[in-house]
Design a protein around this motif. Structure first.
Motif: not given
Length: 187
Positions: A156-168
């Motif tokens: 239910e949570q994600i860090s900005i670094m994880e989100a950027l990792g998903y987006a390449g």
């Protein structure tokens, strides 16, 4: 001849020194020391909204007593384990929970929903353990990234670094000093 070799050496050395390179290093967290206290202060709480898919599992010391409150799809024949049914938060912000009926959970956090269900189940169960999870939690990353889009997230949570990792990651020409984070829905 010697003069020409000297000029060629100067030219090669000049090209190496003044060649095309980035004037700034592409480094994350350049000013991290200014933001250290913000990282530790995470006060975000997930709240349920319309169209959330919610998994609710009720258990007690007596599994037969809690069985009517856990719906499963499929049969346990041939080694295929049945899949637990998820609850969709309808347009009125309610879920249709077995035995007790419609329960409004829109705007509530998982812990608030757990307490509400515990209160409604007290006539049926003694000390129920209620586990609640959002099944369709997503993050959308837009802008100057390699793969913009919406990504399903476990948890239910994600860090900005994880989100950027998903987006390449941010493109090499993307501005790392101008990132906006929006939590919740944008209407």
């Amino acid at each position: 001849m010697r003069q020409n070799i000297k000029w060629v050496c100067y030219l090669v050395i000049s090209c190496l020194i003044f060649s095309c390179t980035s004037s700034k290093d592409v480094v994350y967290f350049q000013d991290a020391s200014q933001f250290e206290t913000l990282v530790d202060d995470n006060t975000f709480t997930t709240k349920f909204k319309v169209d959330d898919l919610v998994s609710i599992n009720v258990s007690t010391l007596d599994p037969e007593a809690s069985a009517p409150f856990n719906l499963f799809r499929g049969a346990e024949e041939g080694g295929i384990r049945p899949e637990q049914v998820n609850y969709l938060v309808d347009k009125n912000g309610e879920i249709d929970f077995p035995v007790i009926g419609k329960v409004k959970i829109e705007g509530l956090s998982p812990s608030e929903t757990r307490e509400l269900l515990r209160e409604k189940l007290k006539d049926y169960l003694k000390d129920p353990i209620i586990n609640i999870r959002i099944r369709n939690f997503t993050v959308t990353v837009l802008g100057s990234v390699n793969r913009p889009g919406t990504y399903p997230i476990n948890g239910e949570q994600i860090s900005i670094m994880e989100a950027l990792g998903y987006a390449g990651d941010i493109n090499i020409k993307g501005r790392r000093d101008n990132v906006m984070v929006i939590r919740g829905s944008v209407n």
